[in-house]
Design a protein around this motif. Sequence first.
Motif, PDB file in Angstrom:
ATOM      1  N   ALA A 157       0.824  -1.203   0.000  1.00 30.49           N
ATOM      2  CA  ALA A 157       0.000   0.000   0.000  1.00 30.49           C
ATOM      3  C   ALA A 157       0.860   1.256   0.000  1.00 30.49           C
ATOM      4  CB  ALA A 157      -0.931  -0.003   1.212  1.00 30.49           C
ATOM      5  N   GLN A 158       1.954   1.254   0.726  1.00 34.65           N
ATOM      6  CA  GLN A 158       2.851   2.413   0.719  1.00 34.65           C
ATOM      7  C   GLN A 158       3.419   2.646  -0.686  1.00 34.65           C
ATOM      8  OE1 GLN A 158       6.955   2.269   2.397  1.00 34.65           O
ATOM      9  NE2 GLN A 158       6.219   3.886   3.790  1.00 34.65           N
ATOM     10  N   SER A 184      -5.657   0.438   8.700  1.00 38.24           N
ATOM     11  CA  SER A 184      -6.168  -0.448   7.656  1.00 38.24           C
ATOM     12  C   SER A 184      -6.783  -1.713   8.244  1.00 38.24           C
ATOM     13  CB  SER A 184      -5.043  -0.818   6.693  1.00 38.24           C
ATOM     14  OG  SER A 184      -4.456   0.352   6.151  1.00 38.24           O
ATOM     15  N   ARG A 185      -7.606  -2.374   7.431  1.00 37.64           N
ATOM     16  CA  ARG A 185      -8.261  -3.622   7.818  1.00 37.64           C
ATOM     17  C   ARG A 185      -7.910  -4.710   6.817  1.00 37.64           C
ATOM     18  NH1 ARG A 185     -13.939  -3.355   7.129  1.00 37.64           N
ATOM     19  NH2 ARG A 185     -13.565  -1.687   5.641  1.00 37.64           N
ATOM     20  N   LEU A 186      -7.619  -5.872   7.340  1.00 40.81           N
ATOM     21  CA  LEU A 186      -7.496  -7.075   6.520  1.00 40.81           C
ATOM     22  C   LEU A 186      -8.764  -7.880   6.731  1.00 40.81           C
ATOM     23  CD1 LEU A 186      -6.031  -9.146   4.751  1.00 40.81           C
ATOM     24  CD2 LEU A 186      -4.886  -9.981   6.825  1.00 40.81           C
ATOM     25  N   GLY A 212     -11.968   3.885   2.112  1.00 38.76           N
ATOM     26  CA  GLY A 212     -10.667   4.454   2.434  1.00 38.76           C
ATOM     27  C   GLY A 212      -9.894   4.988   1.252  1.00 38.76           C
ATOM     28  N   SER A 213      -8.577   4.839   1.328  1.00 31.77           N
ATOM     29  CA  SER A 213      -7.727   5.366   0.269  1.00 31.77           C
ATOM     30  C   SER A 213      -7.633   4.402  -0.908  1.00 31.77           C
ATOM     31  CB  SER A 213      -6.330   5.668   0.820  1.00 31.77           C
ATOM     32  OG  SER A 213      -5.829   4.562   1.552  1.00 31.77           O
ATOM     33  N   LEU A 214      -7.405   3.123  -0.630  1.00 38.44           N
ATOM     34  CA  LEU A 214      -7.313   2.130  -1.696  1.00 38.44           C
ATOM     35  C   LEU A 214      -7.584   0.755  -1.127  1.00 38.44           C
ATOM     36  CD1 LEU A 214      -4.353   0.348  -1.654  1.00 38.44           C
ATOM     37  CD2 LEU A 214      -3.512   2.678  -1.969  1.00 38.44           C
ATOM     38  N   PHE A 287      -8.116  -3.310   3.097  1.00 34.64           N
ATOM     39  CA  PHE A 287      -8.645  -1.959   2.964  1.00 34.64           C
ATOM     40  C   PHE A 287      -7.659  -0.989   3.607  1.00 34.64           C
ATOM     41  CE2 PHE A 287     -12.454  -4.700   3.128  1.00 34.64           C
ATOM     42  CZ  PHE A 287     -13.075  -4.322   1.951  1.00 34.64           C
ATOM     43  N   HIS A 288      -6.929  -0.276   2.782  1.00 36.80           N
ATOM     44  CA  HIS A 288      -5.922   0.648   3.308  1.00 36.80           C
ATOM     45  C   HIS A 288      -6.575   1.978   3.676  1.00 36.80           C
ATOM     46  CE1 HIS A 288      -2.449   3.535   2.915  1.00 36.80           C
ATOM     47  NE2 HIS A 288      -1.965   2.635   3.735  1.00 36.80           N
ATOM     48  N   ASN A 289      -6.394   2.372   4.936  1.00 33.23           N
ATOM     49  CA  ASN A 289      -6.969   3.610   5.449  1.00 33.23           C
ATOM     50  C   ASN A 289      -5.875   4.483   6.056  1.00 33.23           C
ATOM     51  OD1 ASN A 289      -9.641   2.627   4.934  1.00 33.23           O
ATOM     52  ND2 ASN A 289      -9.511   1.422   6.819  1.00 33.23           N
ATOM     53  N   PRO A 290      -5.880   5.781   5.757  1.00 31.14           N
ATOM     54  CA  PRO A 290      -4.854   6.669   6.310  1.00 31.14           C
ATOM     55  C   PRO A 290      -4.937   6.759   7.832  1.00 31.14           C
ATOM     56  CG  PRO A 290      -6.065   7.714   4.504  1.00 31.14           C
ATOM     57  CD  PRO A 290      -6.811   6.478   4.872  1.00 31.14           C
TER      58      PRO A 290
END
Length: 329
Positions: A157-158, A184-186, A212-214, A287-290
């Motif tokens: 994600a980074q 983030s959530r897996l 989220g972001s991506l 789910f990548h979240n800042p």
Amino acid sequence: MKLLNVPVIDISSFRSGTAAQKKAVAMQVDQACRDIGFLVIDGHDISPEIIADMRKVSRAFFDLPLEEKARVARPAPDVTRGYIGMEEESVGRLRDPTATAGDLNESLMIGPVDLPPAAYAFSEAAGKHFAPNLWPASPEALRTVWSAYYREMGKLAQTLMRIFALALGLDEFYFDDKIDKHISRLRIRNYPAQASVPVPGQIRAGAHSDYGSLTILAAEDRPGGLQVCNAANEWVDVPIVPGCYIINIGDLMARWTNNTWVSTLHRVVNPPAGAGESSRRQSLVFFHNPNYDAEITCLPTCVSKDEMPRYLPITSGEYLRSAFVTTQN
């Protein structure tokens, strides 16, 4: 011409290439995010073995009796941890509050496995974004395998956020300090074979956009899969390419870009009647979240000096908290 189908993009040259090669990858990603909000990536450097381990241990969990899975049931609507059973959630409700039919999947989810300093993780402003994970007793290997995979997804994600930064005309590392304590959530979703006919309008996952972001998704090529609604308002299948990940941007990234990029409606449809056990499907979803205190406000490259941003500023944590609760029955 606007993309109407999801493109496949090799990002390997971004990870190890020249500045010009990085820019070329970023330009392809920019078009995908502007036109359809989805892309499939190759060259991500995630080990096939860790993906196989995730699938194996997750399938073993979902094969447990319901009473065993329920021991780690999600404790509250605003706590994004634990097991959610069949039809207990309706992801389409955020866009359509009248949606009533529950989604035909079950899932298990965790949050961060490596906590930031306690003063940050457990401050009042943090809410429940760093709530403890609920680990099942069986399979015994699940915690180890999931934790390792979560860390790998954080690294990927980074990299993707750095591609996004270049694609948006920003410094490559613009987002780094906004995601270094990400929430983030897996979440692994299990779509069982359907033994009975769904009620009218009920599908595996209702039409929705992510929050989220991506999102980073490893899907299986089984009957009854993922579709995205393109700019022509057509539902098109998202290609399942061996060894590749499906990426889509979420609502916060759309807000950040002032809708320059699109957070697209997508759904998971039912398999054909009579598909049987071959239609069982499992999705590994990150789910990548800042960071919860990252301010989501219009990026400087996404608004002209004579234009007003479409959205008021909001923090990542505030937005996500409201979205999580809305999807629950």
